[in-house]
Design an enzyme around this catalytic site. Structure first.
Site, mmCIF file in Angstrom:
data_model
loop_
_atom_site.group_PDB
_atom_site.id
_atom_site.type_symbol
_atom_site.label_atom_id
_atom_site.label_comp_id
_atom_site.label_asym_id
_atom_site.label_seq_id
_atom_site.Cartn_x
_atom_site.Cartn_y
_atom_site.Cartn_z
ATOM 1 N N HIS A 1 0.826 -1.205 0.000
ATOM 2 C CA HIS A 1 0.000 0.000 0.000
ATOM 3 C C HIS A 1 0.863 1.260 0.000
ATOM 4 O O HIS A 1 0.507 2.257 -0.620
ATOM 5 C CB HIS A 1 -0.964 -0.011 1.188
ATOM 6 C CG HIS A 1 -2.137 -0.927 0.975
ATOM 7 N ND1 HIS A 1 -3.420 -0.599 1.307
ATOM 8 C CD2 HIS A 1 -2.205 -2.162 0.432
ATOM 9 C CE1 HIS A 1 -4.236 -1.594 0.985
ATOM 10 N NE2 HIS A 1 -3.526 -2.561 0.468
ATOM 11 N N ASP A 2 2.005 1.209 0.672
ATOM 12 C CA ASP A 2 2.897 2.363 0.631
ATOM 13 C C ASP A 2 3.330 2.620 -0.818
ATOM 14 O O ASP A 2 3.233 3.736 -1.323
ATOM 15 C CB ASP A 2 4.130 2.117 1.521
ATOM 16 C CG ASP A 2 5.024 3.343 1.580
ATOM 17 O OD1 ASP A 2 4.484 4.473 1.520
ATOM 18 O OD2 ASP A 2 6.259 3.190 1.684
ATOM 19 N N SER B 1 4.912 7.149 3.158
ATOM 20 C CA SER B 1 3.800 8.090 3.388
ATOM 21 C C SER B 1 2.634 7.393 4.081
ATOM 22 O O SER B 1 1.848 8.035 4.781
ATOM 23 C CB SER B 1 3.339 8.722 2.069
ATOM 24 O OG SER B 1 3.059 7.731 1.106
ATOM 25 N N GLU C 1 -2.847 9.426 4.594
ATOM 26 C CA GLU C 1 -3.083 8.303 3.690
ATOM 27 C C GLU C 1 -3.715 7.101 4.393
ATOM 28 O O GLU C 1 -4.658 6.494 3.882
ATOM 29 C CB GLU C 1 -1.715 7.914 3.132
ATOM 30 C CG GLU C 1 -1.692 7.273 1.785
ATOM 31 C CD GLU C 1 -0.239 7.070 1.338
ATOM 32 O OE1 GLU C 1 0.480 8.069 1.141
ATOM 33 O OE2 GLU C 1 0.174 5.905 1.200
ATOM 34 N N PRO D 1 -5.762 -1.692 -6.001
ATOM 35 C CA PRO D 1 -6.706 -2.614 -6.645
ATOM 36 C C PRO D 1 -7.833 -2.991 -5.686
ATOM 37 O O PRO D 1 -7.662 -2.920 -4.473
ATOM 38 C CB PRO D 1 -5.839 -3.832 -6.964
ATOM 39 C CG PRO D 1 -4.745 -3.788 -5.948
ATOM 40 C CD PRO D 1 -4.491 -2.343 -5.654
ATOM 41 N N HIS E 1 -1.156 -13.146 -0.819
ATOM 42 C CA HIS E 1 -2.394 -13.616 -0.183
ATOM 43 C C HIS E 1 -2.288 -15.083 0.240
ATOM 44 O O HIS E 1 -3.281 -15.717 0.552
ATOM 45 C CB HIS E 1 -3.589 -13.400 -1.114
ATOM 46 C CG HIS E 1 -3.917 -11.952 -1.326
ATOM 47 N ND1 HIS E 1 -4.817 -11.514 -2.263
ATOM 48 C CD2 HIS E 1 -3.448 -10.832 -0.711
ATOM 49 C CE1 HIS E 1 -4.891 -10.191 -2.208
ATOM 50 N NE2 HIS E 1 -4.072 -9.753 -1.292
HETATM 51 C C1 HEM Z 1 -4.151 -7.947 -6.930
HETATM 52 C C2 HEM Z 1 -4.856 -7.073 -6.314
HETATM 53 C C3 HEM Z 1 -5.071 -7.060 -4.822
HETATM 54 C C4 HEM Z 1 -6.252 -6.892 -4.207
HETATM 55 C C5 HEM Z 1 -7.588 -6.652 -4.865
HETATM 56 C C6 HEM Z 1 -6.014 -6.993 -2.792
HETATM 57 C C7 HEM Z 1 -6.975 -6.873 -1.813
HETATM 58 C C8 HEM Z 1 -6.816 -7.267 -0.509
HETATM 59 C C9 HEM Z 1 -7.877 -7.321 0.474
HETATM 60 C C10 HEM Z 1 -9.304 -6.889 0.237
HETATM 61 C C11 HEM Z 1 -7.363 -7.820 1.610
HETATM 62 C C12 HEM Z 1 -8.081 -8.069 2.925
HETATM 63 C C13 HEM Z 1 -7.988 -6.853 3.803
HETATM 64 C C14 HEM Z 1 -8.854 -6.944 5.006
HETATM 65 O O1 HEM Z 1 -9.995 -7.387 4.905
HETATM 66 O O2 HEM Z 1 -8.392 -6.567 6.095
HETATM 67 C C15 HEM Z 1 -5.962 -8.075 1.370
HETATM 68 C C16 HEM Z 1 -5.092 -8.591 2.293
HETATM 69 C C17 HEM Z 1 -3.738 -8.716 2.079
HETATM 70 N N1 HEM Z 1 -3.051 -8.306 0.952
HETATM 71 FE FE1 HEM Z 1 -3.873 -7.781 -0.806
HETATM 72 N N2 HEM Z 1 -4.689 -7.220 -2.573
HETATM 73 C C18 HEM Z 1 -4.067 -7.255 -3.787
HETATM 74 C C19 HEM Z 1 -2.710 -7.412 -3.997
HETATM 75 C C20 HEM Z 1 -1.788 -7.541 -2.998
HETATM 76 C C21 HEM Z 1 -0.360 -7.437 -3.170
HETATM 77 C C22 HEM Z 1 0.328 -7.125 -4.489
HETATM 78 C C23 HEM Z 1 0.205 -7.638 -1.958
HETATM 79 C C24 HEM Z 1 1.657 -7.621 -1.556
HETATM 80 C C25 HEM Z 1 2.661 -7.884 -2.347
HETATM 81 C C26 HEM Z 1 -0.874 -7.901 -1.028
HETATM 82 C C27 HEM Z 1 -0.716 -8.253 0.282
HETATM 83 C C28 HEM Z 1 -1.736 -8.560 1.147
HETATM 84 C C29 HEM Z 1 -1.551 -9.202 2.439
HETATM 85 C C30 HEM Z 1 -0.235 -9.699 3.009
HETATM 86 C C31 HEM Z 1 -2.813 -9.284 3.027
HETATM 87 C C32 HEM Z 1 -3.144 -9.829 4.436
HETATM 88 C C33 HEM Z 1 -3.083 -8.675 5.397
HETATM 89 C C34 HEM Z 1 -3.126 -9.042 6.861
HETATM 90 O O3 HEM Z 1 -3.033 -10.203 7.223
HETATM 91 O O4 HEM Z 1 -3.247 -8.105 7.667
HETATM 92 N N3 HEM Z 1 -2.059 -7.799 -1.686
HETATM 93 N N4 HEM Z 1 -5.655 -7.711 0.071
#
Ligand code: HEM
Ligand SMILES: *[C@@H]1O[C@H](CO)[C@@H](O)[C@H](O)[C@H]1NC(C)=O
Ligand SMILES: *[C@@H]1O[C@H](CO)[C@@H](O)[C@H](O)[C@H]1NC(C)=O
Ligand SMILES: *[C@@H]1O[C@H](CO)[C@@H](O)[C@H](O)[C@H]1NC(C)=O
Ligand SMILES: *[C@@H]1O[C@H](CO)[C@@H](O)[C@H](O)[C@H]1NC(C)=O
Ligand SMILES: *[C@@H]1O[C@H](CO)[C@@H](O)[C@H](O)[C@H]1NC(C)=O
Length: 333
Positions: free
Chosen positions: A74-75, A84, A96, A172, A202
């Site tokens: 996100h950063d 930021s 942010e 995204p 994920h």
């Molecule tokens: C491809 C598009 C992506 C979408 C639509 C997306 C969306 C999301 C959403 C909706 C969540 C759940 C947040 C919540 O309910 O608290 C999440 C969690 C997460 N995302 Fe993504 N994400 C994307 C790409 C990425 C990328 C590129 C990374 C890192 C390289 C990433 C890393 C993570 C991680 C590690 C979590 C778990 C967070 C936690 O355990 O606190 N995501 N993401």
């Protein structure tokens, strides 16, 4: 590659070529100036210090891994990898991290960076940026959860502004189409390979029911459950989200929740992607071959993921007068 004389004759003059090369570097001043050994003389122990803190935090809570990696993502996608996202709002400025479309970044990621930065400041004051501490902590969290270990480039400066209004459109969303996801990544200089590789983040962490409940019949009166969702998995998710509400958290990879591994892609092959944007990587025929290849090979996954994280770390990096080195990551100097 040898070129025929005719094409050599038509090639641009060295002067034009130099101008083009200069323009390319000016357009992305980042990549050329980041270095793996950036702090070799100014803070030689920075990597050991950050790794020690991340290790401690991971022993304290499993949430460290996912929250730190997501914070880095996100950063980088909002105003570049410039820390930021770490800035706290003040009465005069909504930062942010408090953007109105709630991004629900978990506390543990912020806390990991805060502790690591404090330890680094004690050894080398005013030397290492918060943006670099976040990049290092992310690299370490990946390696310590079974992902690849790889050298990470350093030399980012911390940004001078952080506003909630800079967030919309930059990140995204789980309900976007493949074309929309590709466009968001392309806007940050990343391509389809990067989207597929980085989505494997994920493979760790948690998501709120509200982020995927629109895929379940139970919460979509009149609409069927997303047909790309494995029915057994759909029933399981319904049981985990009794009211479809925003508060419940579900592991993003049920099979190996704490391992950053290519199980993520095997889940997709089985209709087990949690978010719509996850499963889409398998249902869209443009990305499906990449999913199949990464599902098959840990080595291919390690390489693709490490390379993509390094490219993510170059997005919108700030140098010179566009940034500084913050003393404390959550407030401007
Ligand atoms: C491809 C598009 C992506 C979408 C639509 C997306 C969306 C999301 C959403 C909706 C969540 C759940 C947040 C919540 O309910 O608290 C999440 C969690 C997460 N995302 Fe993504 N994400 C994307 C790409 C990425 C990328 C590129 C990374 C890192 C390289 C990433 C890393 C993570 C991680 C590690 C979590 C778990 C967070 C936690 O355990 O606190 N995501 N993401
Ligand atoms: C944002 O997320 C926090 C933490 O999950 C929650 O307490 C708060 O109610 C959410 N705010 C909005 C506007 O959704
Ligand atoms: C995705 O969800 C958001 C908010 O929940 C909504 O505003 C948007 O229109 C949806 N986008 C698509 C492509 O369905
Ligand atoms: C994405 O970019 C990387 C690095 O430049 C490159 O190796 C890869 O082939 C590209 N992938 C696609 C699908 O264009
Ligand atoms: C994907 O499927 C569409 C529609 O069936 C087809 O037109 C397209 O050529 C396919 N693309 C690839 C890369 O297989
Ligand atoms: C995956 O591995 C299987 C078994 O080793 C092999 O048959 C298949 O061709 C591989 N698929 C890809 C896409 O590499």
């Amino acid at each position: 590659m040898a070129r025929p004389p005719s094409s050599r004759k038509a090639s641009p003059s060295p002067l034009i070529l130099a101008a083009v090369i200069a323009a390319v570097y000016l357009a992305q001043p980042g990549a050329a100036d980041l270095k793996v050994d950036y702090y070799a003389s100014t803070c030689p122990n920075v990597e050991t210090i950050v790794r020690g803190v991340v290790q401690q935090k991971m022993q304290a809570t499993i949430r460290t891994t996912g929250s730190t990696i997501r914070l880095f993502f996100h950063d980088c996608f909002v105003e570049g990898c410039d820390a930021s996202v770490l800035i706290e709002s003040t009465p005069g400025n909504q930062a942010e991290k408090d953007a109105s479309d709630n991004k629900s970044l978990a506390f543990e990621g912020f806390d990991t960076v805060r502790s690591a930065k404090a330890a680094v400041e004690a050894a080398c004051p005013d030397t290492v940026s918060c943006a670099d501490v976040l990049a290092l902590a992310t690299r370490d969290a990946i390696a310590m959860s079974g992902g690849p270990f790889f050298p990470i480039e350093l030399g980012r400066l911390d940004g001078l502004s952080s506003t909630a209004s800079s967030v919309p459109g930059q990140l995204p969303e789980p309900n976007q189409t493949m074309d929309q996801l590709l466009a968001v990544f392309k806007a940050h200089g990343l391509n389809m390979s990067d989207l597929v590789a980085l989505s494997a983040a994920h493979s760790v962490g948690l998501a709120h029911c509200s982020k995927f409940s629109d895929r379940l019949y139970k919460y979509q009166p009149g609409q069927p459950t997303d047909p790309t969702l494995n029915p057994k998995y759909a029933r399981f998710l319904e049981s985990k989200c009794p009211d479809g509400g925003p508060d419940n958290l579900v592991l993003m990879d049920q099979a190996s929740p704490a391992e950053l591994d290519n199980q993520y892609y095997r889940n997709l092959q089985d209709g087990g992607g949690l978010l719509g944007s996850d499963e889409l990587l398998y249902t869209d025929n443009r990305t499906r071959p990449m999913v199949d290849a990464l599902a098959n090979s840990t080595n291919a996954f390690y390489k693709a993921f490490a390379d993509a994280i390094v490219r993510l770390g170059r997005v919108g990096v700030k140098f010179g007068r566009r940034g500084n080195i913050r003393k404390q990551c959550d407030v401007f100097n």
